[in-house]
Motif scaffolding. Sequence first.
Motif, PDB file in Angstrom:
ATOM      1  N   TYR A   1       8.150 -17.599 -26.444  1.00  0.00           N
ATOM      2  CA  TYR A   1       6.719 -17.688 -26.746  1.00  0.00           C
ATOM      3  C   TYR A   1       6.510 -18.457 -28.051  1.00  0.00           C
ATOM      4  O   TYR A   1       7.065 -18.094 -29.087  1.00  0.00           O
ATOM      5  CB  TYR A   1       6.147 -16.267 -26.846  1.00  0.00           C
ATOM      6  N   LYS A   2       5.676 -19.512 -27.974  1.00  0.00           N
ATOM      7  CA  LYS A   2       5.545 -20.395 -29.137  1.00  0.00           C
ATOM      8  C   LYS A   2       4.436 -19.983 -30.100  1.00  0.00           C
ATOM      9  O   LYS A   2       4.286 -20.564 -31.170  1.00  0.00           O
ATOM     10  CB  LYS A   2       5.274 -21.828 -28.654  1.00  0.00           C
ATOM     11  N   GLY A   3       3.643 -18.985 -29.726  1.00  0.00           N
ATOM     12  CA  GLY A   3       2.496 -18.603 -30.550  1.00  0.00           C
ATOM     13  C   GLY A   3       2.853 -17.609 -31.642  1.00  0.00           C
ATOM     14  O   GLY A   3       4.014 -17.313 -31.914  1.00  0.00           O
ATOM     15  N   ASP A   4       1.767 -17.090 -32.240  1.00  0.00           N
ATOM     16  CA  ASP A   4       1.885 -16.146 -33.340  1.00  0.00           C
ATOM     17  C   ASP A   4       2.026 -14.735 -32.746  1.00  0.00           C
ATOM     18  O   ASP A   4       1.071 -14.195 -32.202  1.00  0.00           O
ATOM     19  CB  ASP A   4       0.601 -16.284 -34.171  1.00  0.00           C
ATOM     20  N   ALA A   5       3.214 -14.173 -32.824  1.00  0.00           N
ATOM     21  CA  ALA A   5       3.475 -12.898 -32.145  1.00  0.00           C
ATOM     22  C   ALA A   5       3.894 -11.799 -33.099  1.00  0.00           C
ATOM     23  O   ALA A   5       4.623 -12.032 -34.057  1.00  0.00           O
ATOM     24  CB  ALA A   5       4.565 -13.097 -31.097  1.00  0.00           C
ATOM     25  N   ARG A   6       3.397 -10.609 -32.803  1.00  0.00           N
ATOM     26  CA  ARG A   6       3.914  -9.398 -33.463  1.00  0.00           C
ATOM     27  C   ARG A   6       4.521  -8.541 -32.380  1.00  0.00           C
ATOM     28  O   ARG A   6       4.180  -8.665 -31.210  1.00  0.00           O
ATOM     29  CB  ARG A   6       2.791  -8.626 -34.124  1.00  0.00           C
ATOM     30  N   MET A   7       5.392  -7.643 -32.786  1.00  0.00           N
ATOM     31  CA  MET A   7       6.064  -6.818 -31.799  1.00  0.00           C
ATOM     32  C   MET A   7       5.973  -5.342 -32.178  1.00  0.00           C
ATOM     33  O   MET A   7       6.228  -4.971 -33.324  1.00  0.00           O
ATOM     34  CB  MET A   7       7.531  -7.246 -31.735  1.00  0.00           C
ATOM     35  N   GLU A   8       5.575  -4.535 -31.204  1.00  0.00           N
ATOM     36  CA  GLU A   8       5.545  -3.081 -31.383  1.00  0.00           C
ATOM     37  C   GLU A   8       6.332  -2.453 -30.238  1.00  0.00           C
ATOM     38  O   GLU A   8       6.553  -3.095 -29.206  1.00  0.00           O
ATOM     39  CB  GLU A   8       4.107  -2.556 -31.356  1.00  0.00           C
ATOM     40  N   PHE A   9       6.697  -1.205 -30.416  1.00  0.00           N
ATOM     41  CA  PHE A   9       7.474  -0.511 -29.385  1.00  0.00           C
ATOM     42  C   PHE A   9       6.825   0.829 -29.047  1.00  0.00           C
ATOM     43  O   PHE A   9       6.323   1.522 -29.931  1.00  0.00           O
ATOM     44  CB  PHE A   9       8.913  -0.269 -29.863  1.00  0.00           C
ATOM     45  N   LEU A  10       6.884   1.147 -27.774  1.00  0.00           N
ATOM     46  CA  LEU A  10       6.386   2.436 -27.288  1.00  0.00           C
ATOM     47  C   LEU A  10       7.465   3.029 -26.410  1.00  0.00           C
ATOM     48  O   LEU A  10       8.184   2.294 -25.732  1.00  0.00           O
ATOM     49  CB  LEU A  10       5.175   2.214 -26.383  1.00  0.00           C
TER      50      LEU A  10
ATOM     51  N   LYS B   1      14.126 -18.855 -15.860  1.00  0.00           N
ATOM     52  CA  LYS B   1      13.091 -19.826 -15.461  1.00  0.00           C
ATOM     53  C   LYS B   1      11.714 -19.141 -15.406  1.00  0.00           C
ATOM     54  O   LYS B   1      10.728 -19.674 -15.923  1.00  0.00           O
ATOM     55  CB  LYS B   1      13.465 -20.401 -14.088  1.00  0.00           C
ATOM     56  N   ARG B   2      11.679 -17.973 -14.824  1.00  0.00           N
ATOM     57  CA  ARG B   2      10.399 -17.255 -14.692  1.00  0.00           C
ATOM     58  C   ARG B   2       9.875 -16.777 -16.055  1.00  0.00           C
ATOM     59  O   ARG B   2       8.670 -16.843 -16.330  1.00  0.00           O
ATOM     60  CB  ARG B   2      10.589 -16.058 -13.739  1.00  0.00           C
ATOM     61  N   VAL B   3      10.790 -16.346 -16.910  1.00  0.00           N
ATOM     62  CA  VAL B   3      10.393 -15.887 -18.248  1.00  0.00           C
ATOM     63  C   VAL B   3       9.793 -17.060 -19.032  1.00  0.00           C
ATOM     64  O   VAL B   3       8.771 -16.928 -19.713  1.00  0.00           O
ATOM     65  CB  VAL B   3      11.599 -15.262 -18.997  1.00  0.00           C
ATOM     66  N   ASP B   4      10.412 -18.214 -18.880  1.00  0.00           N
ATOM     67  CA  ASP B   4       9.927 -19.433 -19.519  1.00  0.00           C
ATOM     68  C   ASP B   4       8.497 -19.751 -19.054  1.00  0.00           C
ATOM     69  O   ASP B   4       7.613 -20.053 -19.873  1.00  0.00           O
ATOM     70  CB  ASP B   4      10.873 -20.580 -19.114  1.00  0.00           C
ATOM     71  N   GLU B   5       8.287 -19.656 -17.751  1.00  0.00           N
ATOM     72  CA  GLU B   5       6.951 -19.929 -17.186  1.00  0.00           C
ATOM     73  C   GLU B   5       5.926 -18.942 -17.731  1.00  0.00           C
ATOM     74  O   GLU B   5       4.814 -19.328 -18.104  1.00  0.00           O
ATOM     75  CB  GLU B   5       6.986 -19.795 -15.653  1.00  0.00           C
ATOM     76  N   LEU B   6       6.302 -17.669 -17.794  1.00  0.00           N
ATOM     77  CA  LEU B   6       5.371 -16.652 -18.297  1.00  0.00           C
ATOM     78  C   LEU B   6       5.022 -16.903 -19.764  1.00  0.00           C
ATOM     79  O   LEU B   6       3.866 -16.778 -20.168  1.00  0.00           O
ATOM     80  CB  LEU B   6       5.967 -15.251 -18.133  1.00  0.00           C
ATOM     81  N   ALA B   7       6.031 -17.273 -20.540  1.00  0.00           N
ATOM     82  CA  ALA B   7       5.800 -17.535 -21.970  1.00  0.00           C
ATOM     83  C   ALA B   7       4.818 -18.701 -22.133  1.00  0.00           C
ATOM     84  O   ALA B   7       3.921 -18.661 -22.989  1.00  0.00           O
ATOM     85  CB  ALA B   7       7.121 -17.838 -22.660  1.00  0.00           C
TER      86      ALA B   7
ATOM     87  N   LEU C   1       1.252 -17.557 -21.177  1.00  0.00           N
ATOM     88  CA  LEU C   1       0.648 -16.736 -22.236  1.00  0.00           C
ATOM     89  C   LEU C   1       0.221 -17.599 -23.419  1.00  0.00           C
ATOM     90  O   LEU C   1      -0.857 -17.395 -23.992  1.00  0.00           O
ATOM     91  CB  LEU C   1       1.637 -15.649 -22.699  1.00  0.00           C
ATOM     92  N   TYR C   2       1.035 -18.575 -23.742  1.00  0.00           N
ATOM     93  CA  TYR C   2       0.686 -19.451 -24.864  1.00  0.00           C
ATOM     94  C   TYR C   2      -0.546 -20.295 -24.539  1.00  0.00           C
ATOM     95  O   TYR C   2      -1.411 -20.510 -25.399  1.00  0.00           O
ATOM     96  CB  TYR C   2       1.877 -20.332 -25.267  1.00  0.00           C
ATOM     97  N   GLU C   3      -0.620 -20.743 -23.262  1.00  0.00           N
ATOM     98  CA  GLU C   3      -1.812 -21.499 -22.837  1.00  0.00           C
ATOM     99  C   GLU C   3      -3.065 -20.644 -23.003  1.00  0.00           C
ATOM    100  O   GLU C   3      -4.123 -21.145 -23.339  1.00  0.00           O
ATOM    101  CB  GLU C   3      -1.678 -21.924 -21.365  1.00  0.00           C
ATOM    102  N   LYS C   4      -2.929 -19.366 -22.765  1.00  0.00           N
ATOM    103  CA  LYS C   4      -4.090 -18.474 -22.879  1.00  0.00           C
ATOM    104  C   LYS C   4      -4.437 -18.162 -24.340  1.00  0.00           C
ATOM    105  O   LYS C   4      -5.583 -18.217 -24.744  1.00  0.00           O
ATOM    106  CB  LYS C   4      -3.804 -17.177 -22.116  1.00  0.00           C
ATOM    107  N   TYR C   5      -3.451 -17.837 -25.138  1.00  0.00           N
ATOM    108  CA  TYR C   5      -3.741 -17.346 -26.496  1.00  0.00           C
ATOM    109  C   TYR C   5      -3.650 -18.412 -27.583  1.00  0.00           C
ATOM    110  O   TYR C   5      -4.163 -18.203 -28.681  1.00  0.00           O
ATOM    111  CB  TYR C   5      -2.822 -16.159 -26.831  1.00  0.00           C
ATOM    112  N   GLY C   6      -2.982 -19.523 -27.286  1.00  0.00           N
ATOM    113  CA  GLY C   6      -2.862 -20.592 -28.282  1.00  0.00           C
ATOM    114  C   GLY C   6      -2.401 -20.058 -29.620  1.00  0.00           C
ATOM    115  O   GLY C   6      -1.408 -19.342 -29.696  1.00  0.00           O
ATOM    116  N   ASP C   7      -3.158 -20.359 -30.652  1.00  0.00           N
ATOM    117  CA  ASP C   7      -2.720 -19.953 -31.983  1.00  0.00           C
ATOM    118  C   ASP C   7      -3.288 -18.613 -32.452  1.00  0.00           C
ATOM    119  O   ASP C   7      -3.093 -18.213 -33.600  1.00  0.00           O
ATOM    120  CB  ASP C   7      -3.031 -21.059 -32.993  1.00  0.00           C
ATOM    121  N   GLU C   8      -3.964 -17.909 -31.541  1.00  0.00           N
ATOM    122  CA  GLU C   8      -4.438 -16.563 -31.902  1.00  0.00           C
ATOM    123  C   GLU C   8      -3.267 -15.588 -31.918  1.00  0.00           C
ATOM    124  O   GLU C   8      -2.397 -15.645 -31.052  1.00  0.00           O
ATOM    125  CB  GLU C   8      -5.442 -16.060 -30.857  1.00  0.00           C
ATOM    126  N   GLU C   9      -3.272 -14.697 -32.863  1.00  0.00           N
ATOM    127  CA  GLU C   9      -2.174 -13.724 -32.938  1.00  0.00           C
ATOM    128  C   GLU C   9      -2.195 -12.750 -31.745  1.00  0.00           C
ATOM    129  O   GLU C   9      -3.263 -12.320 -31.323  1.00  0.00           O
ATOM    130  CB  GLU C   9      -2.308 -12.926 -34.237  1.00  0.00           C
TER     131      GLU C   9
END
Length: 177
Positions: free
Chosen positions: A53-62, A15-21, A24-32
């Motif tokens: 997350y419904k937006g345009d996402a890339r993933m990196e790892f550290l 539930k919390r992960v859903d809210e966070l996603a 974040l989408y509300e903030k970034y919208g369609d920006e990558e």
Amino acid sequence: MEEIKVLYSEEAIAKRVDELAKTLYEKYGDEEVVFICTLKGAVFFACDLLKKYKGDARMEFLRVSSYHGTETTGKIELNLSISKENIKDKNVIIIEDIVDTGHTLAFLNQYIKEMEPKTLEICTLLDKKIKRVVDIDPTYSGFVVDDLFVIGYGLDYDQKYRNLPYIGVLKKTKKDL
Ligand code: IMP
């Protein structure tokens, strides 16, 4: 296993992960957005968050390691790096499992900042605010926790318990372990 008390159930985390996603989408919208998952602890959280997350996402790892005695020394070592071309002028979010003293996050924040991202935010699953030594705060956090040693959903004790689907507490505090 009987020494583990459930702190956040699988359902509560989802539930919390859903809210966070959504936040974040509300903030970034369609920006990558480039999401940087810190290994190993944040891997479950990062995967679940990105699936929602419904937006345009890339993933990196550290990957970083920190050396803890009874207390954190603040000595951080980078074990897996990212190239600047994947960060420069991008919207970047560092995904962390837990912020404790803040040493790790301060190191990561500085490391990424030097790559000149367009924006930089921090999203942590757990925030152990009470333990903070370094003046740094995550932009988003799943749950604020007390000074307890938590395990599960990616978090380990001596490399064990990462695969628990919930977040639990080992009954002793970190310094007693
Ligand atoms: P910091 O540098 O003191 O903020 O420590 C952050 C790192 O310590 C996290 O990324 C975890 O790997 C580890 N850590 C801190 N507290 C806990 C805990 O309660 N359970 C598991 N790992 C923890």
